[in-house]
Scaffold this motif. Structure first.
Motif, PDB file in Angstrom:
ATOM      1  N   GLN A  83      43.800  34.944 -21.618  1.00  0.00           N
ATOM      2  CA  GLN A  83      42.606  35.090 -20.777  1.00  0.00           C
ATOM      3  C   GLN A  83      41.341  34.718 -21.547  1.00  0.00           C
ATOM      4  OE1 GLN A  83      42.789  35.942 -17.428  1.00  0.00           O
ATOM      5  NE2 GLN A  83      40.637  35.409 -17.354  1.00  0.00           N
ATOM      6  N   ALA A  84      41.371  34.837 -22.860  1.00  0.00           N
ATOM      7  CA  ALA A  84      40.205  34.515 -23.688  1.00  0.00           C
ATOM      8  C   ALA A  84      40.066  33.010 -23.947  1.00  0.00           C
ATOM      9  CB  ALA A  84      40.300  35.258 -25.020  1.00  0.00           C
ATOM     10  N   ASP A 100      39.507  29.253 -22.700  1.00  0.00           N
ATOM     11  CA  ASP A 100      38.860  28.618 -21.542  1.00  0.00           C
ATOM     12  C   ASP A 100      39.840  27.954 -20.591  1.00  0.00           C
ATOM     13  OD1 ASP A 100      36.328  29.437 -22.252  1.00  0.00           O
ATOM     14  OD2 ASP A 100      35.802  27.554 -23.249  1.00  0.00           O
ATOM     15  N   LYS A 116      41.541  30.706 -18.541  1.00  0.00           N
ATOM     16  CA  LYS A 116      40.684  31.769 -18.026  1.00  0.00           C
ATOM     17  C   LYS A 116      40.657  31.840 -16.494  1.00  0.00           C
ATOM     18  CE  LYS A 116      37.185  32.533 -20.513  1.00  0.00           C
ATOM     19  NZ  LYS A 116      35.950  32.419 -21.257  1.00  0.00           N
ATOM     20  N   GLU A 117      40.428  30.714 -15.858  1.00  0.00           N
ATOM     21  CA  GLU A 117      40.248  30.706 -14.405  1.00  0.00           C
ATOM     22  C   GLU A 117      41.535  30.974 -13.626  1.00  0.00           C
ATOM     23  OE1 GLU A 117      38.886  27.500 -11.047  1.00  0.00           O
ATOM     24  OE2 GLU A 117      37.906  27.402 -13.002  1.00  0.00           O
TER      25      GLU A 117
END
Length: 136
Positions: free
Chosen positions: A116-117, A119, A122-123
């Motif tokens: 999740q960290a 990029d 992430k989305e």
């Protein structure tokens, strides 16, 4: 591993730590990997360009398929792998779907929450997690 029609193997087990997984992958004997075919030449390997910033894995599969005389259009490949958030296990399933006996090695079992960290993930990680984990 899930019961799937594909012969996908992973080096990781859910009980291994990240450091153990990395060490095991680094110590994999070279003889486990197939040798390049006799007469292989980098210049003879088909080269295709990416169209987007998310399709590198799909285009790599497209080049591999072309190399083994199973050429497919980008449209045909994306009709089988319908997400723009492509994970390496998606590519293994894609190749197997075209009859390629690809091996899948990983040091991470499924979609790791720590991604999740990053990029790139992430989305879509929240949406991808169940799908990706079901492939293992």
């Amino acid at each position: 591993m899930s019961s799937s029609p594909y012969n996908l193997r992973s080096r990781a087990t859910s009980a291994e730590s990240g450091a153990d997984q990395t060490a095991a992958a680094a110590q994999a004997p070279a003889e486990e990997l197939p040798a390049m075919p006799v007469g292989f030449s980098k210049t003879a390997f088909p080269h295709l360009r990416q169209r987007y910033d998310w399709d590198c894995g799909l285009v790599c599969c497209q080049m591999c398929l072309k190399w083994v005389n199973k050429a497919q259009s980008f449209a045909a490949i994306t009709s089988r792998c319908t997400t723009q958030s492509t994970w390496s296990i998606d590519l293994a399933y894609l190749l197997h779907g075209y009859g390629i006996d690809a091996r899948y090695f990983t040091i991470t079992w499924g979609a790791d929450d720590s991604y999740q960290a990053i990029d790139y993930y992430k989305e879509n990680l929240v949406h991808d997690k169940a799908r990706v984990n079901s492939l293992f």
